[in-house]
Design an enzyme around this catalytic site. Sequence first.
Site, PDB file in Angstrom:
ATOM      1  CG  ASP A 191      -1.599  -1.177   1.588  1.00 28.79           C
ATOM      2  OD1 ASP A 191      -1.505  -2.145   0.831  1.00 28.79           O
ATOM      3  OD2 ASP A 191      -2.267  -1.187   2.634  1.00 28.79           O
ATOM      4  CD  GLN A 234       2.116  -1.236   5.229  1.00 35.33           C
ATOM      5  OE1 GLN A 234       1.931  -2.316   5.763  1.00 35.33           O
ATOM      6  NE2 GLN A 234       2.529  -0.179   5.915  1.00 35.33           N
ATOM      7  CD1 TRP A 270       2.781  -7.587   3.241  1.00 29.99           C
ATOM      8  CD2 TRP A 270       3.027  -9.094   4.883  1.00 29.99           C
ATOM      9  NE1 TRP A 270       2.255  -7.051   4.392  1.00 29.99           N
ATOM     10  CE2 TRP A 270       2.384  -7.956   5.409  1.00 29.99           C
ATOM     11  CE3 TRP A 270       3.290 -10.165   5.742  1.00 29.99           C
ATOM     12  CZ2 TRP A 270       2.005  -7.848   6.747  1.00 29.99           C
ATOM     13  CZ3 TRP A 270       2.912 -10.070   7.077  1.00 29.99           C
ATOM     14  CH2 TRP A 270       2.271  -8.927   7.571  1.00 29.99           C
ATOM     15  CG  PHE A 277      -0.137  -3.342   9.389  1.00 34.29           C
ATOM     16  CD1 PHE A 277       1.106  -3.961   9.243  1.00 34.29           C
ATOM     17  CD2 PHE A 277      -1.265  -4.158   9.444  1.00 34.29           C
ATOM     18  CE1 PHE A 277       1.228  -5.346   9.145  1.00 34.29           C
ATOM     19  CE2 PHE A 277      -1.164  -5.546   9.349  1.00 34.29           C
ATOM     20  CZ  PHE A 277       0.073  -6.142   9.201  1.00 34.29           C
ATOM     21  CD  GLU A 331      -7.134  -5.127   3.888  1.00 32.06           C
ATOM     22  OE1 GLU A 331      -6.575  -5.905   4.648  1.00 32.06           O
ATOM     23  OE2 GLU A 331      -6.849  -5.048   2.676  1.00 32.06           O
TER      24      GLU A 331
HETATM   25  C1  FRU Z   1      -3.920  -3.657   2.657  1.00 35.21           C
HETATM   26  C2  FRU Z   1      -3.299  -4.089   3.974  1.00 35.21           C
HETATM   27  C3  FRU Z   1      -3.691  -3.141   5.075  1.00 35.21           C
HETATM   28  C4  FRU Z   1      -2.580  -3.323   6.070  1.00 35.21           C
HETATM   29  C5  FRU Z   1      -1.389  -3.547   5.183  1.00 35.21           C
HETATM   30  C6  FRU Z   1      -0.386  -4.518   5.719  1.00 35.21           C
HETATM   31  O1  FRU Z   1      -3.228  -4.096   1.536  1.00 35.21           O
HETATM   32  O2  FRU Z   1      -3.682  -5.413   4.281  1.00 35.21           O
HETATM   33  O3  FRU Z   1      -4.969  -3.364   5.611  1.00 35.21           O
HETATM   34  O4  FRU Z   1      -2.423  -2.211   6.911  1.00 35.21           O
HETATM   35  O5  FRU Z   1      -1.881  -4.018   3.944  1.00 35.21           O
HETATM   36  O6  FRU Z   1       0.765  -4.560   4.927  1.00 35.21           O
END
Ligand code: FRU
Length: 502
Positions: A43, A59, A67, A99, A225
């Site tokens: 994100d 992110q 991830w 996050f 989200e």
């Molecule tokens: C959306 C998400 C958010 C979270 C982040 C974690 O893609 O799942 O809700 O904060 O990515 O990386």
Amino acid sequence: MKRNYLVVITILLFTYQQTIAQTYHEQYRPQIHFSPKAHWMNDPNGMVYYNGIYHLFFQYYPNASVWGPMHWGHAISPDLIHWKQQPIALYPDSIGYIFSGSVVVDKNNTSGLGMNGKPAVVAIFTQHDTAGEHAHTNTYQNQSIAYSNDEGKTWTKYNANPVLKNPGITDFRDPKVMWYDEGNKWIMTLAVKDHIAFYSSPDLKTWTEESQFGKDVGAHGGVWECPDLISFDDNGKKVWALIVNINPGGPNGGSATQYFLGDFDGKIFKPFTTDKKWIDYGPDEYAGVTYSNTDNRKIFLGWMSNWSYAQLVPTEVWRSAMTLPRNLNLMHVGDDMFIASKPVVELNSVAGKQQVINAIAVNPQFDLSQQISNLQLPCRLEFNAEAKSFSVNFSNDKNELLVIGYDEVQKHYYINRSQSGEVDFEKTFSEEHAAPRILNAKMIHLTIIADVSSVELFADDGLSVMTEIYFASKPFGQIQLKSDSGMQVNNFIYTPYKSIWK
Ligand code: FRU
């Protein structure tokens, strides 16, 4: 002696240029979209404009191309197009991973975190505690803040984090904060599993719940989200838009961005209608939200991937790019209202020489490669077409093909990447995707922006938008217009784009 210095400097400069050239020109690396130099990104976070600089936090997992423990990466740009990656802004700590969240400029120093009369830039984000998650508690996502007194370069975490504690809900995250002038307070829009919770605060440190929205409204095929609450001026009347990302449950599978238009009074959001609306119907725009501190201009940007396959796409050094930044506007269609998106005009800063073809008879096909000299990617195609079935086919001499089209019978736009190159890394990747045509007009105005591994379609001035990534083994060098019934295309403009990576 002097000569030796010169030789050393020349070698260093040459090595630096070589490194940049290699780093940002690997196979599949987008040339007009931001992507991290290396490793995993999802994100966009904390997008804020301050003192002439656009900040893009994101992110980021700096140790692998999948991830992992989340950090906030950082990049800056003077124009939303040319980016320079910066040192990592926020690292995980004992409260958890960092996050998604937002950044505000605290102009009135409500937080008291400003210094020497200069406002603090404050980040509000979720901290995700994996130990709590593994112990099956339901309180492992909490909201924290950090501040910067040097315009976003370095960050200090607030010493009394978290500032908003979890009341016992597993999904409690992605705070988007804005200053609500009419009520002289901050409003936090938070994604809470299957709804939105609005909180208010006088100082960014203490938060009170105001209301909840959305349990029975909109799409619910997945968890809610990354929300955002913004307002548009509609002929002197304020119209609020609540943006809610959802994963899965998007209109074409996996993750996507829906929105609601309505009223907001500082406490409660009331939607005008309850039908489902999507900012982008394609599979590859997610977690999109807008820049803060840009006054009436609403600049939106999303992550250009989909949780269904983001960790499997065939790039190794880096994984994922962002969409182009887009201007959001309100558009009336009949009695209804929609958000329309258009690529920002700043993209012109990388535009090469345009070539125009005034009138094209497509019957049943027209090869642009023969009319346009030096056809290349990235590029932009813009034209007016009769609302009949047609397609724009990108291809190469490896028999790879990407089709972007309009279906007159279904009244929808579509993108088919099933033969576009590598598609086998995940089973749904090769499916065809569609977006409804919202406008009723005889002519279609279309903008297509194709980069070396993505295509963005803005139809009817951005009312129907689709973003898709693809992985062709060789850049597409041929473009054909096709229409079985025959059709007329007017004012065709081809614009090549130069790379944003020098
Ligand atoms: C959306 C998400 C958010 C979270 C982040 C974690 O893609 O799942 O809700 O904060 O990515 O990386």
